[in-house]
Every structure is written in C-alpha cells, then in structure tokens.
Motif scaffolding. Structure first.
Motif, mmCIF file in Angstrom:
data_model
loop_
_atom_site.group_PDB
_atom_site.id
_atom_site.type_symbol
_atom_site.label_atom_id
_atom_site.label_comp_id
_atom_site.label_asym_id
_atom_site.label_seq_id
_atom_site.Cartn_x
_atom_site.Cartn_y
_atom_site.Cartn_z
ATOM 1 N N GLU A 280 34.538 46.278 36.872
ATOM 2 C CA GLU A 280 34.904 44.956 37.487
ATOM 3 C C GLU A 280 35.983 44.095 36.821
ATOM 4 O OE1 GLU A 280 30.697 43.641 39.710
ATOM 5 O OE2 GLU A 280 30.894 43.313 37.628
ATOM 6 N N GLY B 237 32.467 52.161 41.678
ATOM 7 C CA GLY B 237 33.747 51.240 42.192
ATOM 8 C C GLY B 237 34.906 51.862 41.207
ATOM 9 N N THR C 18 44.206 41.920 51.714
ATOM 10 C CA THR C 18 43.514 42.933 50.694
ATOM 11 C C THR C 18 42.154 42.841 50.824
ATOM 12 O OG1 THR C 18 43.620 43.988 48.244
ATOM 13 C CG2 THR C 18 43.357 41.317 48.768
ATOM 14 N N ASP C 19 41.369 43.990 50.049
ATOM 15 C CA ASP C 19 39.940 43.925 50.043
ATOM 16 C C ASP C 19 39.458 43.842 48.669
ATOM 17 O OD1 ASP C 19 40.472 46.474 49.219
ATOM 18 O OD2 ASP C 19 39.348 47.414 50.511
ATOM 19 N N GLY C 20 38.128 43.892 48.372
ATOM 20 C CA GLY C 20 37.648 44.160 47.011
ATOM 21 C C GLY C 20 37.232 42.331 46.362
ATOM 22 N N ARG D 89 29.454 40.157 48.932
ATOM 23 C CA ARG D 89 30.312 41.146 49.095
ATOM 24 C C ARG D 89 31.891 40.389 49.070
ATOM 25 N NH1 ARG D 89 29.284 46.377 48.713
ATOM 26 N NH2 ARG D 89 31.112 46.796 50.320
ATOM 27 N N THR E 251 38.493 35.336 44.930
ATOM 28 C CA THR E 251 37.848 35.892 46.141
ATOM 29 C C THR E 251 36.843 34.953 46.650
ATOM 30 O OG1 THR E 251 38.642 37.975 45.700
ATOM 31 C CG2 THR E 251 36.622 37.942 47.168
ATOM 32 N N CYS F 265 39.054 45.022 42.054
ATOM 33 C CA CYS F 265 38.040 45.944 42.294
ATOM 34 C C CYS F 265 37.465 46.048 43.526
ATOM 35 C CB CYS F 265 36.784 45.827 41.338
ATOM 36 S SG CYS F 265 36.002 44.356 41.548
ATOM 37 N N ARG F 266 36.893 47.321 44.065
ATOM 38 C CA ARG F 266 36.204 47.616 45.163
ATOM 39 C C ARG F 266 35.327 48.828 45.248
ATOM 40 N NH1 ARG F 266 42.018 49.707 48.101
ATOM 41 N NH2 ARG F 266 41.859 51.842 46.856
ATOM 42 N N ASP F 267 34.678 49.077 46.175
ATOM 43 C CA ASP F 267 33.761 50.432 46.563
ATOM 44 C C ASP F 267 34.791 51.506 46.288
ATOM 45 O OD1 ASP F 267 31.150 49.056 46.828
ATOM 46 O OD2 ASP F 267 31.774 48.891 48.907
#
Length: 504
Positions: A188, A156, A125-127, A101, A95, A145-147
């Motif tokens: 994480e 998380g 995707t996010d995270g 972030r 990432t 992982c993400r919020d």
C-alpha cells in the motif's frame, strides 16, 4: 517500557489522530496533509518552516457534500492522501472508502496551502492510497494500490498511469509495477521518487498494526521493471516487540528541504498497556541517500527523539481549525472559551451527522471540561470521548420535566451501559479526565472533582474497537431539528503532565 536513563521517547510532530502523512515543499515552506476519514472538514493541512513546529493552515475538503460521507463508518471515508507541488500548484489526490474498500478517487488543487482548494474532481480509476509523481521529463504519473490482477502474485499490487494535468484526467496505458517485498502481505501507500537517474518506489506493508513496515523497490525507468530493494524493510518497529513505546511505524513519505537535506514522515502509535487511544500519529525521521537508495533513520534504524519536538503540559491554545464534526458541516461557533453548538437529532451511535464538534486527543493525560446550564436543553448535552459510533464514553445532562440528571454512559461492543445517573439543577461543570490508563467522568463541585464513573482506556482503544482513528474530545448536543443553540462556557482542554509520565 520506560526509556533508558538519560534518554527520552520519540514524540510525534503531529500528535493525535494524524495518520498517513504526506509531505512536500512548495518553494516557501513544508506542507503536510493527513487522512481524515469521516471527520469534517476533511484532509487537514499543516505548514512548517523547520519540519518541527507545525501550524494548521486549513483543510482541503470544505465543500459541503463533496465528497458524500453520509452513512459511512467512522474509519471509512477519506483515506491516505498524497500532496505534491507541481509547477507552483499544490495537488492532492485521495480516495473515499466505503466498507473498507476504495470507492472513488479524487483530485484537488490550490495555489496556497490555506486554500481555496478546488472542488474534488473524480478520477476514473480503482484502488486506494493514490499518489502523484512529476518525472524529470515533465510527465506526471499517478499510482495507487488495489487487489492483485496478476495470477500468482499478490494479494495487492501497485499500478501506474499518466495524469494529464491540463485536463485532470488519467490517460494512456496502465502499468502494473510491483506486488511488494513481503510474501502474502498487502502492499500500500506507494511513493515514487527519482534520484540520480534511477527510480525508487517506497511503500507500506504488513498492515497498519504492529507489523507495519516501510519497504522499497528500484527500477531503471518509471514503468519498470521493478526489483525489490533487498534492504526491505527500510524502517519498522515490529522487531522491537510488544513493549516498544512506539509501534506500527510505516506509511512513509519523503521530502528534500531547501538545504538539500532529506527527511521522512511516518505514522506510528503510542500504546499504553497494549492499547492506543490517540490514533496513528505523524513522526519525523531523518533520511539520506547512498548508492543503494533511500536510508531512513541512518545509523539508528528506528525512530528517535527529534530536538524541539514535544507537546507541552498546561492549557491547550485552541484554533478554530482544530475542531471537527462528523460527515459534514456542524453549526458551531467559538468566541474564546465559549462555544455555541446547534443540536441535531442524530445520536452518537448513528452513521449520520450528530451534533458533535471535537478536537483530537493528543496526549495520554489530560482534562476536558465545560460548563452548561441545565435549563432549556432540547436533549442530551455534554462531553464525550468519542472513538467510534459504537465506542464512546459520554458525561452529559439528560433533561426531563421531572428534573435533569447528569448521566455517564459507555457505548462499546456490549451496547450502551449507563454507569451513573445523578440529579442536577442549574449550572453544572462537566469533566472528562484521563491519566492514560483510565477515563474518569464527573462534575466539578465545591471546588473539587467528583467522579461519577471510570472506565479503562482499553475500552476505547483501537486494539479493542478496531478501525483507524483515535479519540475525539467532543462537545455534544442532541435535539430535534430547529433546536436553539446550546452554549458551552469555559471550555478547557488541559494537558496535565508531559507524556513521558505515562509508560507502557
């Protein structure tokens, strides 16, 4: 705190700033990839036959501008990769972070650790901290992982989707897996494993400082339900106290060797007097499996010395792959100990691409030196101990029509401070020295070192500066676009003594 009599300290297998290690076996050798943030080229790849001796193989990220790192803080950029060999093809997911972030996740592939690697393919995707897992049924799963999006759980969470390897796209439904073992702590660095029909999820919790830890969960199926492994944390040094010689241990990955033995790699730091300047380094740890799951450092419970691991004193044998720039390609060539570097207009304090090429400081005690001709310089030129755009120490030559000067400058949270300014002419040999507690900057004259200024190492330590990287020992050249290359001759990086000579 020195080791007990007759014992030595654990040392990293990849010293210097090599954090977030990820490892696999490609059928022939072990392949290890680490985070690179805004260093360029990105995602260094190392290979080994024995897990102890590692050689640089190349970098995953070599395509100029892919990904775009311009304008990023040094500790943003390329975070926490995972490498896996899937049916003979190496896959790396990572990432790019902006303002701490996760901004965009990518996938790269290659059939050889040395490359060529494919251009980064964006994943929808996010995270951050992405990982891949090849299940026993041949399906490939992506996790990150993400919020937390689960009311009352978090902060998380780890989530899962399937990766279609034919298209390189994420498909199917999303599954939330786990919110971690530690209440109120971010989870994480997920790694999915399967053993004897049961699934295991290894993660990092407690932040990346002294409370870092390896935690785990188990499940009957890859989609869950996941149950926290009550033995969590599986490995940590947080209980050893502030004087522990290796701290911040966590972010584990696990590999089975061809002999059937299991090993783990983790990151850790080696602070001196409460501050570390080498960055987060990669350590090797024995592992095993029992009826409860994965065991890290069985019978010991902490990192211990591994036979054969250690950085020798003396001159460093350089490899072109050791040298990195910032945020993109730098015009740099090397012939033996002679380096040619094209100046750039961006100063070291910028978020651009300064004329800088450096190698990771990998021992506490060392000397970094080079000779330059003060004539015909287009701008400030010399050496730097570079930790961050807002934290670095430079010893350089500032050209001026009225006469050149050797200048020592420290940049930290109080801004730039000129510590010394001495006239010079002709050829000059610049030196940066450190004994683990103090950086000393000066010149070599009349056969001896003449110190111009000294600063405590804590002014470049992560605990003071923040962020996630260590010090680069760098050649720097600033000047207008189109400036002629600067020649640095007899560039030397010498490890003065073994690291055991410096005790926290």
């Amino acid at each position: 705190m020195p080791p007990p009599p007759g014992q030595t300290l654990p040392e990293p297998v990849l010293p210097g700033c090599h954090p977030d290690p990820t490892i696999c076996f490609d059928g022939t050798r072990f392949v290890l990839v680490t985070s690179s943030f805004t260093y360029w080229p990105g995602l260094p790849v190392h290979v080994s036959d024995d897990l102890v001796h590692w050689e640089p193989a190349g970098h995953v990220l070599t395509h100029p501008g892919l990904p775009d790192l311009d304008g990023l803080d040094v500790s943003d950029g390329v975070w926490a990769p995972t490498v896996r060999c899937l049916d003979g093809v190496l896959h790396v997911v990572f990432t790019v972070a902006r303002e701490r972030r996760g901004a965009q996740t990518y996938l790269c592939t290659a059939t050889d650790p040395a490359g060529p690697w494919s251009a980064p393919q964006p994943l929808e995707t996010d995270g951050f901290d992405p990982a891949l897992f090849l299940d026993v049924d041949g399906r490939c799963w992506f996790t990150a992982c993400r919020d937390s999006r689960t009311p009352g759980a978090g902060p998380g969470e780890l989530f899962l989707r399937e990766l279609d390897r034919a298209t390189g796209r994420l498909v199917g439904p999303e599954h939330v897996l786990w919110h971690g073992a530690l209440s109120g702590a971010w989870v994480e660095g997920p790694r999915l494993l399967e053993r004897d029909g049961r699934y295991h999820l290894v993660a990092a919790e407690g932040g990346t400082a002294r409370h870092h830890a390896v935690t785990a969960a188990t499940a009957p199926a890859v989609t869950g339900p996941w149950t926290t492994d009550p033995r969590s944390p599986l490995l940590t040094h947080r209980h050893l106290g502030a004087d522990a010689p290796v701290q911040a241990v966590g972010h584990a990955d696990v590999v089975d060797g061809p002999d059937g033995r299991t090993w783990g790699v983790v990151l850790g730091t080696r602070p001196v007097d409460g501050g570390h300047v080498l960055g987060r380094e990669t350590f090797l740890v024995p592992a095993a499996w029992d009826e409860d799951g994965l065991v890290l450092a069985p019978g010991v419970g902490r990192l211990a010395p591994v036979p054969g691991v250690g950085v020798p004193a003396g001159p460093v044998v350089e490899d072109d792959l050791d040298w990195v720039g910032l945020r993109g390609p730098v015009e740099h060539t090397r012939t033996g100990t002679t380096h040619r570097l094209v100046p750039r207009p961006d100063p070291l304090t910028s978020r651009g691409r300064p004329g800088l090429v450096g190698r990771r400081q990998d021992t506490h005690t060392c000397t970094f030196a080079a000779t330059i001709d003060t004539a015909d310089l287009s701008g400030p030129t010399g050496l730097a101990a570079y930790q961050h755009q807002d934290a670095h120490l430079a010893v350089r030559v500032d050209p001026d029509p009225a006469g050149a000067h050797v200048v020592v400058e420290i940049v930290d949270d109080g801004g730039p401070h000129v510590l010394s300014r001495v006239p010079v002419e002709g050829s000059v040999r610049l030196e940066l020295r450190t004994d683990g507690r103090t950086y000393r900057a000066g010149v070599l004259a009349d056969g001896g070192f003449v110190e111009h200024a000294a600063v405590p190492h804590l002014r470049l330590a992560t605990e003071h500066v923040g962020g996630f990287v260590g010090v680069l020992l760098a050649l720097v050249a600033q000047g207008p676009d189109g400036s002629a290359p600067v020649t640095f001759t007899d560039v030397q990086h010498v490890r003065e003594v073994a690291d055991e000579g410096v005790q926290p």
